[in-house]
Design a protein around this motif. Structure first.
Motif: not given
Length: 506
Positions: A108-109, A116-120, A139-140, A145-152
């Motif tokens: 998943i990571y 990350k690049n796709q969302k940019e 994991e939460i 901390k490391s994946y702030p671009f996750v929305d839900l």
């Protein structure tokens, strides 16, 4: 199953209802209203990409969520193959996670790093993580901390709230993290998108009380909660009315169905509190499901050996729609290793159970799960496993090399088995399983069985793939017009774990 009358009656002009499923229907309609405006703005349909890791329970959860997304207005798509790899521009990306093995988390990571690049490139993309991995605090925190671009971010207990969480995210523009420590109500009348229109799974219970020492599932799926029998029967009847002819009854341990029924949030009721039905065991539930007109096949999984009663064996023998297949996990043939695994049975009781099953159901096909290299496993322990495999004769087996799972008691056990020893044992186990399976499969060649045609063959469009009652696959000449039909097929050749067949000649 949808309660379409109730859905149509929901007014989204006012506040959201408190009761379920009305509340979720309200938010599905609110999201649908937003999606229509978004589609007009973009001049195209919104797309979604959903990936499911793990067990059939996760797959069933994903059916519910993709149905919600499609009601809102999303359509499948957004993944493109390119010469240098792939790209994703889906408007909504959903990962329903598994955490049984830690490498599932790492997968998943890896996906998130790519996204990350796709969302940019596609800033309006929404990314959602849910499922078992999200029930783990560490994991939460890592995702926060490391994946702030996750929305839900949500877990296993509130899958049904996808539309509500999405609407809150749309309205606020902020990341939404909603993970529950305890399960709430079992919410009925939710939609579901079927992979096949003629067969599907139906949850009869959630959670697990077994606490096998190597398994993380009870910690992320919670305690056992059974659905009310009336709700299960009504759902199956609705599916049959829509054309479904084969049902898979799903639970982490279906044999313990009926011990606790999910009621108020975070609690369960004794079976004595259930009114209007005496169907409070899995055996009794099977009889009830078997009575449903239009249904042709009943499957179920998973069955824990410690709870497989004489009443259940009797029900399997007497219910003509129950398939000739039983998945009965062994894990190890060594009684001492089974004690360390906290499996609550030993080698002798397992073999006695198999003997009972085969006497009552002589045509039964048995499959199993086996772990090799559990901490402390000696050569003598492993030989006990080979002995059970030889005596039982499984049609097939899911074999696993033991994988240490942080958070489970077994992760702290000493005496890890060296990798080279595990590999040698694993190879020997596979060799025996294959030899026994070939004997069993070869014994059926020349016989005729009823087969359900499931799909066109992946490798040869002139052929179709069917499944027998005993769960074996058979490939035969045919076309897409046969899909969903039951036809008599004569097995002409065994290929080890599948057959070549032909439609029985009149």
């Amino acid at each position: 199953m949808w309660n379409k009358t109730l859905l149509d009656s929901i007014d989204i002009a006012g506040p959201a209802p408190d009761a379920e499923p009305q509340r979720q229907y309200y938010y599905m309609k609110k999201c649908r209203e937003w999606a229509i405006a978004e589609q007009d703005r973009l001049g195209r349909k919104l797309t979604y990409l959903a990936e499911t890791l793990g067990c059939q329970m996760n797959a069933k959860d994903s059916e519910k969520m993709t149905a919600i997304l499609e009601y809102i207005g999303y359509v499948p798509g957004g993944e493109h193959e390119k010469k240098d790899g792939k790209s994703i521009d889906a408007d909504f990306v959903l990962y329903n996670t598994c955490t049984v093995r830690e490498n599932a988390n790492q997968k998943i990571y890896g996906h998130l790093g790519f996204l990350k690049n796709q969302k940019e490139k596609h800033p309006s993309m929404k990314i959602a993580l849910c499922g078992c991995m999200m029930q783990e605090d560490d994991e939460i925190e890592k995702v926060k901390k490391s994946y702030p671009f996750v929305d839900l971010v949500f877990g296993t207990y509130n899958i049904y709230k996808l539309a509500e969480l999405l609407y809150v995210q749309i309205s606020s523009g902020k990341r939404i993290v909603d993970v529950w420590d305890e399960p709430g109500d079992i919410v009925e009348d939710l939609p579901g998108k079927l992979k096949y229109n003629f067969k599907t799974g139906v949850n009869i219970m959630y959670g697990c009380n077994n606490f096998c020492s190597y398994c993380i599932v009870p910690y992320v799926r919670g305690r056992e909660r059974s659905r009310l029998p009336e709700d299960i029967i009504n759902e199956i009847k609705g599916l049959v009315d829509d054309g479904v002819t084969e049902i898979m009854l799903l639970g982490q341990n279906v044999n313990s169905y009926g011990k606790k029924f999910g009621t108020e949030a975070g609690s369960s009721a004794d079976t004595s509190s259930v009114t209007g039905s005496d169907t409070t065991t899995f055996a009794k539930l099977l009889y009830k499901v078997n009575e449903i007109e239009g249904l042709k096949r009943i499957r179920f999984m998973t069955s824990h050996p410690k709870d497989l009663s004489d009443d259940l064996i009797k029900a399997m023998a007497e219910c003509d729609k129950v398939c000739d297949h039983l998945h009965l996990p062994l894990q190890s043939g060594s009684s001492s290793i089974l004690r360390k695994m906290n499996r609550s049975y030993d080698k002798e009781s397992y073999l006695l159970l198999v003997d009972k099953i085969k006497k009552a159901l002589p045509d039964i096909a048995l499959t199993t799960d086996i772990i090799v290299g559990f901490p402390g496993e000696t050569e003598e322990d492993f030989l006990e496993t080979l002995d059970v495999v030889d005596k039982v004769g499984y049609d097939s087996a899911y074999t696993f090399i033991y994988s240490k799972r942080t958070g489970t008691p077994a992760a702290r056990f000493p005496d890890e088995v060296p990798d080279d020893v595990i590999k040698d044992r694993f190879d020997r186990l596979l060799d025996l399983i294959h030899r026994k399976s070939e004997e069993i499969f070869s014994s059926r060649v020349g016989k005729t069985y009823e087969a359900l045609i499931e799909e066109t063959n992946d490798h040869d469009p002139s052929m179709v793939t069917a499944r027998l009652s005993n769960n074996a696959l058979v490939h035969l000449k045919g076309d897409a017009s046969l899909i969903g039909s039951y036809i008599p097929v004569t097995l002409t050749e065994s290929k080890g774990f599948y057959y070549i067949g032909e439609v029985k000649k009149p």
